[in-house]
Design an enzyme around this catalytic site. Structure first.
Site, mmCIF file in Angstrom:
data_model
loop_
_atom_site.group_PDB
_atom_site.id
_atom_site.type_symbol
_atom_site.label_atom_id
_atom_site.label_comp_id
_atom_site.label_asym_id
_atom_site.label_seq_id
_atom_site.Cartn_x
_atom_site.Cartn_y
_atom_site.Cartn_z
ATOM 1 N N GLU A 43 -15.799 -0.811 -37.552
ATOM 2 C CA GLU A 43 -16.597 -1.091 -38.462
ATOM 3 C C GLU A 43 -17.579 0.107 -38.708
ATOM 4 O OE1 GLU A 43 -19.582 -3.891 -37.324
ATOM 5 O OE2 GLU A 43 -20.801 -3.885 -38.918
ATOM 6 N N ARG A 268 -12.912 -3.686 -22.462
ATOM 7 C CA ARG A 268 -13.747 -2.577 -23.110
ATOM 8 C C ARG A 268 -13.822 -1.562 -21.820
ATOM 9 N NH1 ARG A 268 -16.881 -4.057 -27.205
ATOM 10 N NH2 ARG A 268 -18.125 -2.427 -27.285
ATOM 11 N N LYS A 278 -22.839 1.173 -30.368
ATOM 12 C CA LYS A 278 -23.191 1.779 -31.551
ATOM 13 C C LYS A 278 -24.720 1.721 -31.862
ATOM 14 C CE LYS A 278 -19.561 0.703 -33.834
ATOM 15 N NZ LYS A 278 -18.699 0.453 -34.692
#
Ligand code: ATP
Ligand code: MG
Length: 571
Positions: A43, A268, A278
């Site tokens: 994204e 992750r 982020k």
């Protein structure tokens, strides 16, 4: 392709993992007609971090191993947080890591038209409806893990009414948040994601690519699988938090009757002393806790690149950690270990003094300069040698001298003899102090017979120290870094606290007036060195002609190698 690209070699024999096993199995059964096609779907709402590197290496690595393809796809369904700056930095970073999406660059926003048509199709088949509940009401109606949800009073609208309302949503007739399009699945489903999830929301926002063409935007879940399907992705690899979304991913492609990619989830990457989100990294940038997204203390790939980490080191790290089905937290030292291992192979050795102490060699001829031959890289004979000037006045590290040496201190102290690397044996004969009693200068004598670093009479010294000739030295700024956070798990905060409370106040130390050997005069940003005995350093972009700035990439001490040795049963 940018010129600093280093092409990733075919994935080395990394340990096998469950995702590779799934692919091998699919190749055997012909599930995807022998194709392997993955995608990396960031994204564009921030800069990529080291966690993303794991995903990039997996997606590109697995596809290349099986002769497949990987797409770069920007998941840009959220117009409010996305920017072109991020798109560009992400492309630059993926290339820098050594991967190539060739002509397969896509944006979820490319498919807004198709997604809209598919939403209409679901309305027509009675599988979607326009709902007038507010966001808060949708939440209330949703139920909990233990209680079923309640059906929306708008659930049984006619197909005709839904089509008309959805068309009017698109036409911009309704304010933000006033209506949604929802999938009609099951308000009693065990999996909350299946309780009539929202497919479209109204948002009058400018999109970085489609401008104001749309005022309704698809939700991640309605977009992702369909994008995968359009692109013919075979294995849609994502992180574990999407495991609960897989039934919905499957439901949409099945309900639409379109090609069905396989979603596979993995753990992750988390690292000690490091925050990989982020959102949080953006906060650090916005509040100016760091100098920007590429601050060398940041776990962003642009930050660690500026710090001097190499793409090879990052790829080796990612290949070594494998994938699993449970989230854990890895030692930051493991990443640093791979950085040292790679820089040990490629970095030129130079002599640099960070905390200078002046040394005068009393019996060395005034005005004489000798060029000493020094090895550029003991790991790489082809790197050759260079000449380093030696003269009467030198700098050594303050740490390499003690007026009152503790036991076991073998470096320079009054009356003691040491070797100056590539030069001579010297013996300390005296000290000069300032009014406060601080040592400002030391005096030595040298033994001319020990040129090159060995005594013809066979006498030994216990220590070799580095030095820089004062007349020839280049002044530099050197930035030393510690971890950005002072706690191993910075995301963990007591109630009422903030992760930023865990910031390490000593994460940056700036040294000026450091003394470097003159071969560094022509250094350029990005050049990497081992400052002998000190660590690996990289020339920073802040350097100006005659005023170089260096980042310490990583100190020499490799605590991980020690741990590993201990674990293997060594000492
Ligand atoms: P963040 O929480 O840092 O914002 P994200 O998951 O929202 O990360 P995306 O841009 O959506 O970021 O991620 C692109 C891809 O990278 C996704 O497939 C995601 O699963 C993967 N990814 C993100 N963070 C990690 C991580 N720490 N380890 C491995 N893969 C990750
Ligand atoms: Mg995300």
């Amino acid at each position: 392709m940018s010129e600093n690209t280093s092409e990733a070699p075919p994935a080395p024999a990394a340990p096998s993992n469950f995702i590779r096993d799934i692919i091998l199995d699919d190749l055997k059964t012909g599930k995807f007609q022998g194709r392997v096609h993955t995608r990396f779907p960031p994204e564009p709402n921030g800069y990529l971090h080291i966690g993303h590197a794991k995903s990039i290496c997996l997606n590109f690595g697995l596809a290349s191993e099986f002769g497949g393809k990987t797409n770069l796809r920007f998941d840009d369904t959220n117009p409010e947080k996305e920017e072109t700056e991020y798109v560009e930095s992400i492309m630059d970073t993926v290339r820098w890591l050594g991967f190539d999406w060739e002509n397969r660059l896509f944006y979820a926003s490319d498919y807004f038209g198709q997604l809209y048509d598919w939403a209409v199709q679901l309305i027509q088949t009675g599988k979607a409806y326009v709902c007038d509940l507010t966001a808060e009401q949708v939440r209330q109606y949703r139920g909990t893990l233990t209680e079923p949800g309640k059906e929306s009073p708008y659930r049984d609208r006619s197909v005709g009414e839904n089509l008309e309302l959805f068309e009017r949503m698109r036409a911009g007739e309704f304010p933000d948040g006033s209506r949604t399009l929802r999938a009609k699945i099951d308000m009693a489903a065990k999996n909350l994601n299946l309780r009539d999830p929202v497919m479209y929301r109204i948002l009058h926002a400018e999109h970085h690519r489609t401008g104001d063409k749309w005022c309704i935007y698809p939700m991640y879940d309605f977009a992702h699988g369909q994008c995968d399907s359009i692109e013919g992705i075979t294995h849609s690899i994502c992180t574990l938090e999407f495991e609960d979304h897989r039934p919905l991913y499957d439901w949409y492609v099945e309900a639409l009757g379109i090609y069905h990619p396989q979603q596979i989830e993995f753990d992750r990457l988390n690292l000690t002393y490091t925050l990989l989100s982020k959102r949080k990294l953006l906060q650090l940038v916005q509040e100016k806790r760091v100098r920007g997204w590429d601050d060398p203390r940041m776990p962003t790939l642009s930050g660690i690149r500026r710090r001097g980490y190499t793409p090879e080191a990052i790829r080796n790290f990612c290949n070594s950690i494998g994938v699993s089905k449970t989230n854990g937290i890895l030692e930051l030292g493991l990443l640093e270990h791979h950085v040292r291992e790679d820089l040990n192979r490629r970095a030129l050795r130079v002599m640099a003094v960070l905390h200078p102490l002046k040394v005068v060699i009393d019996n060395y001829p005034e005005g004489q300069v000798e060029e000493m031959e020094a090895i550029n890289n003991p790991e790489d004979a082809s790197a050759g040698t260079r000449q380093v000037p030696f003269s009467k006045v030198l700098y050594i590290e303050q740490d390499d001298f003690r007026e009152d040496p503790p036991k076991q201190y073998y470096r320079l102290s009054p009356g003691k003899e040491v070797r100056l690397r590539y030069a001579y044996f010297v013996t300390c004969t005296g000290v000069v102090k300032d009014a406060q009693g601080n040592v400002t200068e030391i005096h030595c004598t040298y033994d001319p017979a020990t040129k090159g670093g060995n005594a013809p009479d066979g006498r030994k010294v216990k220590s070799t120290i580095h030095w820089v000739s004062a007349r020839h030295a280049i002044d530099a700024e050197v930035r030393l870094y510690e971890t950005l956070f002072s706690t191993p798990d910075p995301g963990k905060v007591p109630e009422g606290g903030d992760v930023l409370d865990n910031l390490n106040p000593n994460s940056l130390e700036i040294l000026t007036g450091c003394k470097l050997e003159p071969s560094l005069a022509s250094t350029r940003p990005g050049d990497k060195y081992q400052f002998e005995r000190l660590g690996y350093f990289c020339t920073d972009a802040d350097s100006a002609p005659g005023q170089p700035v260096f980042n310490r990439t990583v100190p020499l001490r490799d605590s991980w190698a020690k741990i590993e040795k201990r674990e293997k049963g060594g000492k």
